[in-house]
Write a protein that holds these residues in place. Sequence first.
Motif, short mmCIF file in Angstrom:
data_model
loop_
_atom_site.label_atom_id
_atom_site.label_comp_id
_atom_site.label_asym_id
_atom_site.label_seq_id
_atom_site.Cartn_x
_atom_site.Cartn_y
_atom_site.Cartn_z
N THR A 1 0.82 -1.21 0.00
CA THR A 1 0.00 0.00 0.00
C THR A 1 0.86 1.26 0.00
N SER A 2 0.52 2.19 -0.88
CA SER A 2 1.13 3.53 -0.94
C SER A 2 2.58 3.52 -1.43
N TYR A 3 3.04 2.40 -1.96
CA TYR A 3 4.43 2.38 -2.46
C TYR A 3 4.64 3.46 -3.51
N THR A 4 3.71 3.60 -4.45
CA THR A 4 3.87 4.59 -5.52
C THR A 4 3.61 6.01 -5.04
N SER A 5 3.03 6.15 -3.84
CA SER A 5 2.75 7.49 -3.30
C SER A 5 3.90 8.01 -2.45
N ASP A 6 4.81 7.14 -2.07
CA ASP A 6 5.94 7.51 -1.22
C ASP A 6 7.09 8.00 -2.09
N LYS A 7 7.43 9.27 -1.96
CA LYS A 7 8.45 9.87 -2.82
C LYS A 7 9.85 9.32 -2.55
N ARG A 8 10.01 8.53 -1.51
CA ARG A 8 11.31 7.91 -1.27
C ARG A 8 11.61 6.83 -2.31
N PHE A 9 10.56 6.27 -2.90
CA PHE A 9 10.74 5.19 -3.87
C PHE A 9 10.56 5.64 -5.32
N ALA A 10 9.80 6.71 -5.52
CA ALA A 10 9.59 7.23 -6.87
C ALA A 10 9.19 8.70 -6.76
N PRO A 11 9.77 9.57 -7.59
CA PRO A 11 9.45 10.99 -7.49
C PRO A 11 8.02 11.32 -7.88
N LEU A 12 7.43 10.52 -8.77
CA LEU A 12 6.07 10.75 -9.23
C LEU A 12 5.29 9.45 -9.18
N ASN A 13 3.98 9.57 -8.96
CA ASN A 13 3.12 8.39 -8.98
C ASN A 13 2.97 7.88 -10.41
#
Length: 406
Positions: free
Chosen positions: A310-322
């Motif tokens: 959950t929220s992996y793509t929303s966390d800017k630590r893993f990706a700058p943009l969703n």
Amino acid sequence: MKYVIAVLLVLFASYADIFLFRVGVVPFQPSSFLIPLFLVLSGLKYSIKSYFDIFKSHSFKFLFAVLLFSVVYSAVSPAQALVIKTDISLCLITLLLYTFSVQFFRSEDKWLVFLVVFFAFLTLSGSVWYDFIFGLPRYNAKLADAVRKGGFGENPNQAASGIKFLGLCVLVLLYRFRTKRILFIAVLVISVFLTFSRSGIISIVLILIFGTANSWNTNFKITVPVLFKSIFKMAFLFTTLFLGLVLFAGVIKDNFPSFTRGAAGDRIDMLTGQGKGSVIAEDVGQGGGRGDLLLMYVNKFMKKPFGYGTSYTSDKRFAPLNTHNYYLFLAINYGILALIIYLIYIWTGFRLALKQDEFFYLIFMVLLFFEGFISHSIYYERALLISLAFFDSLIYKNQQVKPEKS
């Protein structure tokens, strides 16, 4: 009570509640006051028993499944706790807003339903017109520098999305009135063009093509002769729209100099073929374009097809943009099973449109299918969610139609 609920729906669907809060007119966040007020009033207005068949609807089942996925996958997610809680809360609010909105649309008089979708459209599109001519107060420096007008929708793509979906709702109720329909379509087309959203313009073309092919009837009336005749109408329509866009863009550049700088000017040049780059170049090779995001997230999915949490793509630590893509949003966060469930949901929507003889529902599903390729937050966007509730109310009509098992 129903009138207060109607006003709240207009505010939600037009994003006016968010805008008024952010510019300081309304002191309360919508999530802490207006949304709870809407839920309480709806709970008091309609009996709990009347919701039971909504719980069996294909959209409720899907939204509930997403909520379950968000809760279950939070246990394995590396994202920050606050981001996870936010996403789970959004899933829950989405489910509740959808349920109560369906009940309103299928329970209240047709004239009140029309006023809600019409004034929601008028408020959102009017904000875009006002933003274009006079300019709304700017509270976001990034959007101000881009000089792309989005009205209450903030982002022009989100504004265009809301306008087209709400406009389609209005067209369902105007299909018998030819002159009013034509005038409304003109306002709809211009309002979307003012955002210079490529996805919005494509969607408008799709609405016009499908509507013209079926003579704007709510039931399926397409025959082979009519279909062939519509091909010529479609070609003429598309050519006229493109020429109108080129002319309209030229007028804007001559009379609104502010639009010649920043992202707005670049978008005008690209749409008219006068830019140094191209539409594709904007999306691929810049690091943050949709094409770049697509390649990056597809690679991530291939490495871990059962989801990152959950929220992996929303966390800017893993990706700058969703993801900017709902199919990848589900696949990356919740895995391939969630993606398959969504594809089944989309297919069920098409089947219901054919089974219940609701042609505008088919157009809505085409737009929804397309929207999934350009946005990762489609069900968090109130205009689309409330439009979904409106169209589902045409299928699930107060026990009059037995919901099809998905």
